[in-house]
Write a protein that holds these residues in place. Sequence first.
Motif, mmCIF file in Angstrom:
data_model
loop_
_atom_site.group_PDB
_atom_site.id
_atom_site.type_symbol
_atom_site.label_atom_id
_atom_site.label_comp_id
_atom_site.label_asym_id
_atom_site.label_seq_id
_atom_site.Cartn_x
_atom_site.Cartn_y
_atom_site.Cartn_z
ATOM 1 N N ALA A 35 0.824 -1.209 0.000
ATOM 2 C CA ALA A 35 0.000 0.000 0.000
ATOM 3 C C ALA A 35 0.855 1.255 0.000
ATOM 4 O O ALA A 35 0.536 2.244 -0.679
ATOM 5 N N TRP A 36 1.958 1.238 0.752
ATOM 6 C CA TRP A 36 2.852 2.394 0.838
ATOM 7 C C TRP A 36 3.495 2.693 -0.513
ATOM 8 O O TRP A 36 3.554 3.855 -0.946
ATOM 9 N N LEU A 37 3.967 1.672 -1.192
ATOM 10 C CA LEU A 37 4.598 1.864 -2.506
ATOM 11 C C LEU A 37 3.590 2.359 -3.531
ATOM 12 O O LEU A 37 3.858 3.310 -4.281
ATOM 13 N N LEU A 38 2.422 1.729 -3.574
ATOM 14 C CA LEU A 38 1.416 2.111 -4.571
ATOM 15 C C LEU A 38 0.917 3.539 -4.339
ATOM 16 O O LEU A 38 0.780 4.317 -5.289
ATOM 17 N N LEU B 159 -7.266 -6.879 -1.980
ATOM 18 C CA LEU B 159 -8.282 -5.892 -1.600
ATOM 19 C C LEU B 159 -7.874 -5.050 -0.394
ATOM 20 O O LEU B 159 -8.062 -3.821 -0.413
ATOM 21 N N PRO B 160 -7.316 -5.626 0.682
ATOM 22 C CA PRO B 160 -6.834 -4.754 1.777
ATOM 23 C C PRO B 160 -5.761 -3.784 1.328
ATOM 24 O O PRO B 160 -5.771 -2.611 1.724
ATOM 25 N N ALA B 161 -4.818 -4.256 0.503
ATOM 26 C CA ALA B 161 -3.753 -3.370 0.018
ATOM 27 C C ALA B 161 -4.322 -2.280 -0.883
ATOM 28 O O ALA B 161 -3.883 -1.117 -0.823
ATOM 29 N N ILE C 196 -5.333 3.394 -1.789
ATOM 30 C CA ILE C 196 -6.205 4.435 -2.361
ATOM 31 C C ILE C 196 -6.305 5.626 -1.412
ATOM 32 O O ILE C 196 -6.250 6.790 -1.827
ATOM 33 N N ILE C 197 -6.448 5.364 -0.122
ATOM 34 C CA ILE C 197 -6.574 6.436 0.858
ATOM 35 C C ILE C 197 -5.295 7.266 0.923
ATOM 36 O O ILE C 197 -5.325 8.489 1.105
ATOM 37 N N GLY C 198 -4.120 6.620 0.750
ATOM 38 C CA GLY C 198 -2.851 7.322 0.890
ATOM 39 C C GLY C 198 -2.447 8.157 -0.307
ATOM 40 O O GLY C 198 -1.468 8.916 -0.236
ATOM 41 N N VAL C 199 -3.173 8.057 -1.411
ATOM 42 C CA VAL C 199 -2.809 8.765 -2.642
ATOM 43 C C VAL C 199 -3.040 10.266 -2.508
ATOM 44 O O VAL C 199 -2.257 11.078 -3.007
ATOM 45 N N ARG D 230 13.616 17.299 -8.706
ATOM 46 C CA ARG D 230 14.287 17.258 -7.403
ATOM 47 C C ARG D 230 13.584 18.151 -6.390
ATOM 48 O O ARG D 230 13.489 17.818 -5.208
ATOM 49 N N ASN D 231 13.076 19.288 -6.835
ATOM 50 C CA ASN D 231 12.412 20.214 -5.921
ATOM 51 C C ASN D 231 11.075 19.664 -5.419
ATOM 52 O O ASN D 231 10.722 19.866 -4.256
ATOM 53 N N ILE D 232 10.346 18.988 -6.281
ATOM 54 C CA ILE D 232 9.040 18.479 -5.847
ATOM 55 C C ILE D 232 9.146 17.132 -5.154
ATOM 56 O O ILE D 232 8.195 16.693 -4.499
ATOM 57 N N SER D 233 10.280 16.459 -5.296
ATOM 58 C CA SER D 233 10.422 15.141 -4.668
ATOM 59 C C SER D 233 10.620 15.245 -3.162
ATOM 60 O O SER D 233 10.252 14.329 -2.417
ATOM 61 N N LEU D 234 11.199 16.361 -2.682
ATOM 62 C CA LEU D 234 11.464 16.503 -1.251
ATOM 63 C C LEU D 234 10.192 16.477 -0.400
ATOM 64 O O LEU D 234 10.109 15.702 0.553
ATOM 65 N N PRO D 235 9.176 17.311 -0.704
ATOM 66 C CA PRO D 235 7.955 17.227 0.115
ATOM 67 C C PRO D 235 7.241 15.894 -0.038
ATOM 68 O O PRO D 235 6.635 15.407 0.913
ATOM 69 N N ALA D 236 7.323 15.287 -1.235
ATOM 70 C CA ALA D 236 6.682 13.985 -1.443
ATOM 71 C C ALA D 236 7.348 12.919 -0.580
ATOM 72 O O ALA D 236 6.675 12.093 0.052
ATOM 73 N N ILE D 237 8.679 12.939 -0.526
ATOM 74 C CA ILE D 237 9.403 11.968 0.303
ATOM 75 C C ILE D 237 9.101 12.193 1.776
ATOM 76 O O ILE D 237 8.880 11.242 2.540
ATOM 77 N N SER D 238 9.076 13.457 2.183
ATOM 78 C CA SER D 238 8.779 13.774 3.571
ATOM 79 C C SER D 238 7.406 13.261 3.973
ATOM 80 O O SER D 238 7.234 12.621 5.016
ATOM 81 N N LEU D 239 6.406 13.528 3.144
ATOM 82 C CA LEU D 239 5.053 13.079 3.447
ATOM 83 C C LEU D 239 4.953 11.557 3.429
ATOM 84 O O LEU D 239 4.281 10.957 4.272
ATOM 85 N N GLN D 240 5.620 10.942 2.464
ATOM 86 C CA GLN D 240 5.512 9.500 2.319
ATOM 87 C C GLN D 240 6.087 8.768 3.533
ATOM 88 O O GLN D 240 5.479 7.835 4.043
ATOM 89 N N PHE D 241 7.249 9.199 3.993
ATOM 90 C CA PHE D 241 7.846 8.528 5.140
ATOM 91 C C PHE D 241 7.201 8.972 6.453
ATOM 92 O O PHE D 241 7.162 8.202 7.408
ATOM 93 N N ALA D 242 6.715 10.205 6.502
ATOM 94 C CA ALA D 242 6.021 10.667 7.703
ATOM 95 C C ALA D 242 4.626 10.064 7.824
ATOM 96 O O ALA D 242 3.995 10.161 8.870
ATOM 97 N N SER D 243 4.158 9.428 6.761
ATOM 98 C CA SER D 243 2.825 8.828 6.777
ATOM 99 C C SER D 243 2.819 7.439 7.384
ATOM 100 O O SER D 243 1.801 6.750 7.326
#
Length: 300
Positions: A84-87, A167-169, A174-177, A217-230
């Motif tokens: 789920a995290w990767l998707l 189905l669980p994944a 979907i919620i994490g997108v 590179r500029n937009i990947s930083l907030p995405a990485i932060s949110l993804q790992f902070a999630s």
Amino acid sequence: MLVSYSPIDPIRAYIGGDMLRVSPEQRANIEEYWGLNEPRVSQYLNWANSILHGDLGTSLLYRSPVAQVIAERFVASLALMAIAWLLSGIFGFILGIIAGMKKGTWIDRLIKGYCYVLSATPTFWLGLVVVIVFSVWLGWFPIGLGTPAGILEQDVSLTDYLRHLFLPALTLSIIGVANIALHTRTKLVETLNSEFIWFAKAKGEKGLKLLWRHGLRNISLPAISLQFASFGELFGGAVLTEQVFSYPGLGQAIVEAGLGGDVPLLLGIVLFSTIFVYVGNLMADILYKVIDPRIRKEWN
């Protein structure tokens, strides 16, 4: 403290049957065996002392060491949360880029509307809808459980595992997108309006080439932060998802521990989830250093 003052009777959950068959003497012996007859402060201090010695205690419900229960259940939850995290990260990042590149168009409005709806959608409700559509109506996937019922573990194939996991994944991903997509879009729009982007456009760069060389590179930083902070949200979503699908993971175990008054297991999972979230934030900080040279210079 809240569990100890709740109306939940851990002795009743431990026995799991008719309490009338248990004499007061037997109940007193059970309470003494598990230390439930001691004051609440003493119970907590005994638990904390055991933690300092590397012992998480014994689960009342599973009659097994808490560390063993967590290890067994986390294997199932890890597969669910990892997929789920990767998707959610991949599709959220892609949708955010598309929306940012197509700002103001019907595509941008469609993606934003989709994300806003997802942000307001409860995980358990979405899980029920997924079950109704794909399991009840279409019959493509099993309704729940981690493996087919009535089949020995050694006879379960990889296909069976994946069919029960899908189905669980799907529900959890979907919620994490939504958060990833919306934040990526906002950051991309800001980046595209910056001076160095206008300078690159003046030199003739545009489209995917412009995004790849100057914006990614500029937009990947907030995405990485949110993804790992999630990680915390991911764990919380897994609790609800596993309940809806009766998936035998760590989320289902913590609900059973709470409803059964199994304090050692409940506290053990809370500690484990704390470490889980901490590791996610630490990995985000490390990747920041790798991706952004400015942060690397500040650390040095």
